[in-house]
Write an enzyme that holds these catalytic residues in place. Structure first.
Site, mmCIF file in Angstrom:
data_model
loop_
_atom_site.group_PDB
_atom_site.id
_atom_site.type_symbol
_atom_site.label_atom_id
_atom_site.label_comp_id
_atom_site.label_asym_id
_atom_site.label_seq_id
_atom_site.Cartn_x
_atom_site.Cartn_y
_atom_site.Cartn_z
ATOM 1 N N LYS A 1 -2.211 -1.685 -3.557
ATOM 2 C CA LYS A 1 -3.151 -0.571 -3.703
ATOM 3 C C LYS A 1 -2.320 0.622 -3.542
ATOM 4 O O LYS A 1 -1.336 0.707 -2.797
ATOM 5 C CB LYS A 1 -4.063 -0.611 -2.306
ATOM 6 N N LYS B 1 1.055 -1.013 0.248
ATOM 7 C CA LYS B 1 -0.085 0.073 0.113
ATOM 8 C C LYS B 1 0.912 1.077 0.122
ATOM 9 O O LYS B 1 1.533 1.409 0.898
ATOM 10 C CB LYS B 1 -0.801 -0.096 1.344
#
Length: 330
Positions: free
Chosen positions: A255, A203
């Site tokens: 992500k 992330k």
């Protein structure tokens, strides 16, 4: 022009000559089961609240969320990832609403499970940012820094409460060191070996989260660069991935998706677990805004980006277009 017989002898265009031919030889196919719908539910509202920065997306009421879940089932998508937005007065330094059985996320989990049962994977965001008055993903120390290990204690409690509320899958997303292992242990301690962990293994600290901050009513001041990954780094992602797999992740996620397709491909090559990617708010909003201006073909752009994410290695995609695209594919 001089004729050279059958030159060129190889004509790849033969396989592009009609829509039927292109469909037959397509190497990547989207399917409704690929998709997971991220959804926001806001405490204390009687009508869905439009999110200005994400045209077409709303903060749901409890009732409208149940309807969205039912539509997702009918469209054939695999899951719904829930984010709870508590009233401002209920935010505090340690994110108490995140572990309150009557907190908005836990209430929403029970609502959705009662609506769809096991026909849809009900997933929960496991993070403190929506429930803290400072907007960070963890507990702060005396100097205002995110305290990794104190935060893990809160995550463990959140995992247990979310499992009790009905989550099939929990998604620890705060990028704390050791979060997957702590969450797995916390679930096992209460006999919830059946609850899966979708690890936000990779992330990045991204500018594309901007519209999401409005969606969850974020109170964040500053940034999350001390715990989310540096966009300049790639090898670091594989280290984070290996740690999460070792700690017991059932699935892993990258992500954002679009700006990090190279990372997604490396992750997919490195593990034999299911790999997901999150097409985040900024990716969504850019397409919607450009389409509203008439600058791009909206539907083609949506399908092109989703196909690219799957082609790069994602088995599942979290996207705000999940239900819409699934309906069209069916």
């Amino acid at each position: 022009m001089t004729s050279y017989g059958s030159f060129p002898g190889t004509r790849p265009r033969r396989l592009r000559g009609s829509s039927v031919m292109r469909r037959m030889v397509a190497e990547t196919r989207l399917h409704p089961a690929d998709f997971i719908l991220p959804a926001f539910v806001r405490e204390g509202v009687t009508e869905p609240v439009p999110i200005a920065a994400m045209p077409g997306v709303v903060q749901h009421t409890r009732d409208s969320l149940k309807k969205a879940a039912a539509e997702a089932v009918a469209a054939g998508i695999s899951g719904i990832m829930l984010f709870g937005v508590p009233e401002e007065s209920k935010k505090d330094a340690v994110g108490t609403a995140g572990t309150d059985p009557d907190g908005i996320l836990q209430v929403a989990l029970r609502d959705v499970r009662s609506e769809v049962g096991d026909e849809l994977l009900v997933m929960s965001d496991l993070c403190l940012d929506e429930t803290t008055d400072h907007g960070h993903c963890g507990v702060l120390d005396a100097e205002g820094r995110v305290d990794n290990d104190a935060t893990l204690e809160r995550y463990a409690e959140m995992a247990q409460v979310q499992a009790d509320a009905g989550a099939h899958v929990v998604g620890p997303s705060g990028m704390m060191d050791g979060q997957v292992g702590v969450v797995r242990d916390a679930l096992d301690q209460i006999g919830r070996e059946d609850v899966a962990v979708l690890a936000y293994a990779v992330k990045y600290s991204s500018a594309f989260y901007g519209p999401f901050r409005e969606a969850v009513g974020s109170s964040l001041k500053g940034d999350r660069k001390t715990y989310q990954q540096d966009p300049a780094n790639a090898r670091e992602s594989l280290r984070e991935l290996a740690l999460d797999v070792e700690e017991g992740a059932d699935m892993v996620m990258v992500k954002p998706a679009g700006p990090y397709l190279d990372i997604l491909a490396r992750v997919a090559d490195a593990v034999d677990l299911p790999v997901a990617a999150y097409q985040i708010s900024g990716e969504y909003s850019m397409i919607e805004a450009a389409a509203e201006k008439g600058w791009i073909d909206r539907d083609r752009a949506i399908l092109e980006t989703l196909t690219g994410i799957k082609r790069a290695g994602a088995r599942n995609i979290l996207t705000y277009w999940a239900t819409e695209v699934a309906q069209k594919l069916r």
